[in-house]
Scaffold this active site. Structure first.
Site, PDB file in Angstrom:
ATOM      1  N   HIS A  13       6.582  -1.021   3.690  1.00 45.16           N
ATOM      2  CA  HIS A  13       5.991  -2.763   3.742  1.00 45.16           C
ATOM      3  C   HIS A  13       5.714  -3.674   2.772  1.00 45.16           C
ATOM      4  O   HIS A  13       4.563  -3.276   2.151  1.00 45.16           O
ATOM      5  CB  HIS A  13       5.272  -2.667   5.500  1.00 45.16           C
ATOM      6  CG  HIS A  13       4.504  -2.147   5.813  1.00 45.16           C
ATOM      7  ND1 HIS A  13       4.279  -0.343   5.856  1.00 45.16           N
ATOM      8  CD2 HIS A  13       3.088  -2.480   5.688  1.00 45.16           C
ATOM      9  CE1 HIS A  13       3.278   0.092   5.983  1.00 45.16           C
ATOM     10  NE2 HIS A  13       2.373  -1.492   5.572  1.00 45.16           N
TER      11      HIS A  13
ATOM     12  N   ASN B   2       1.086  -1.490  -0.268  1.00 46.79           N
ATOM     13  CA  ASN B   2       0.109  -0.331   0.240  1.00 46.79           C
ATOM     14  C   ASN B   2       0.834   1.533   0.659  1.00 46.79           C
ATOM     15  O   ASN B   2       2.007   1.572   0.778  1.00 46.79           O
ATOM     16  CB  ASN B   2      -1.153   0.054   1.773  1.00 46.79           C
ATOM     17  CG  ASN B   2      -1.755  -1.082   1.471  1.00 46.79           C
ATOM     18  OD1 ASN B   2      -1.899  -1.776   0.388  1.00 46.79           O
ATOM     19  ND2 ASN B   2      -2.419  -1.274   2.196  1.00 46.79           N
TER      20      ASN B   2
ATOM     21  N   SER C 185      -1.229   3.028   6.416  1.00 43.71           N
ATOM     22  CA  SER C 185      -1.085   3.650   7.951  1.00 43.71           C
ATOM     23  C   SER C 185      -0.307   3.514   8.208  1.00 43.71           C
ATOM     24  O   SER C 185      -0.049   4.309   9.141  1.00 43.71           O
ATOM     25  CB  SER C 185      -2.306   3.003   8.664  1.00 43.71           C
ATOM     26  OG  SER C 185      -1.579   1.247   8.688  1.00 43.71           O
TER      27      SER C 185
HETATM   28  P1  DGP Z   1      -0.907  -0.578   6.072  1.00 39.18           P
HETATM   29  O1  DGP Z   1      -2.308  -0.019   6.283  1.00 39.18           O
HETATM   30  O2  DGP Z   1      -0.531  -1.045   4.329  1.00 39.18           O
HETATM   31  O3  DGP Z   1      -0.361   0.936   6.659  1.00 39.18           O
HETATM   32  O4  DGP Z   1      -0.393  -1.710   6.039  1.00 39.18           O
HETATM   33  C1  DGP Z   1       0.023  -1.306   8.687  1.00 39.18           C
HETATM   34  C2  DGP Z   1      -0.136  -2.814   8.769  1.00 39.18           C
HETATM   35  O5  DGP Z   1       0.619  -3.355  10.200  1.00 39.18           O
HETATM   36  C3  DGP Z   1      -1.554  -3.285   9.410  1.00 39.18           C
HETATM   37  O6  DGP Z   1      -2.191  -4.070   8.324  1.00 39.18           O
HETATM   38  C4  DGP Z   1      -1.243  -3.507  11.105  1.00 39.18           C
HETATM   39  C5  DGP Z   1       0.060  -3.656  10.981  1.00 39.18           C
HETATM   40  N1  DGP Z   1      -0.018  -3.289  12.397  1.00 39.18           N
HETATM   41  C6  DGP Z   1       0.248  -2.125  12.559  1.00 39.18           C
HETATM   42  N2  DGP Z   1       0.452  -2.022  13.722  1.00 39.18           N
HETATM   43  C7  DGP Z   1       1.227  -3.095  14.150  1.00 39.18           C
HETATM   44  C8  DGP Z   1       2.165  -3.302  15.418  1.00 39.18           C
HETATM   45  O7  DGP Z   1       2.608  -2.977  16.288  1.00 39.18           O
HETATM   46  N3  DGP Z   1       2.898  -4.737  15.244  1.00 39.18           N
HETATM   47  C9  DGP Z   1       1.978  -5.802  14.114  1.00 39.18           C
HETATM   48  N4  DGP Z   1       2.812  -6.854  13.708  1.00 39.18           N
HETATM   49  N5  DGP Z   1       2.126  -5.070  12.779  1.00 39.18           N
HETATM   50  C10 DGP Z   1       0.861  -4.037  13.560  1.00 39.18           C
END
Ligand code: DGP
Length: 113
Positions: free
Chosen positions: A99, A86, A94
């Protein structure tokens, strides 16, 4: 980078379920899984999104793609998985540390929502 959630995971300051770690890349399970396999692959160095990474360090972008392959194969989904970046808030990004979402283990429809 200060105040970056994923830089804090790379530094070990925030715990994560890490499934792969190399000199340049870390992969860990998403905290809100959208599929049986939902792993995030990130470079240890901070780039905002895949566009910035590809422009500034294309070799590292390749390492990210290969890490996704390794993660998918380790989870038994090497023959069918999706790798999603994304890019920009309007596309659902977000966390502004690049990633790739490695998704699989269920039927994945197209087009995505
Ligand atoms: P995006 O919406 O594409 O930016 O994806 C961000 C992702 O990150 C979302 O699927 C949830 C994940 N995420 C957010 N905070 C954390 C965290 O503290 N630990 C982990 N393992 N994942 C997280």
């Amino acid at each position: 980078m200060a105040d970056c959630l994923f830089c804090s995971i790379v530094a070990g300051d925030i715990p994560a379920d890490v499934v792969l770690s190399t000199d340049t890349v870390v992969a860990f399970r998403d905290i809100e899984p959208q599929a049986p396999t939902h792993v995030l692959v990130i470079p240890k160095v901070h780039y905002e999104n895949i566009g910035a990474l590809g422009a500034e360090d294309p070799a590292l972008a390749g390492h990210l793609a290969d890490a996704a392959r390794q993660v998918a194969e380790a989870d038994g989904i090497g023959d069918a998985y999706r790798l999603v970046f994304n890019t920009g808030a309007g596309a659902g990004q977000s966390v502004f540390h690049v990633h790739g979402h490695v998704l699989g283990g269920r039927d994945l429809t197209w087009p995505p929502g």
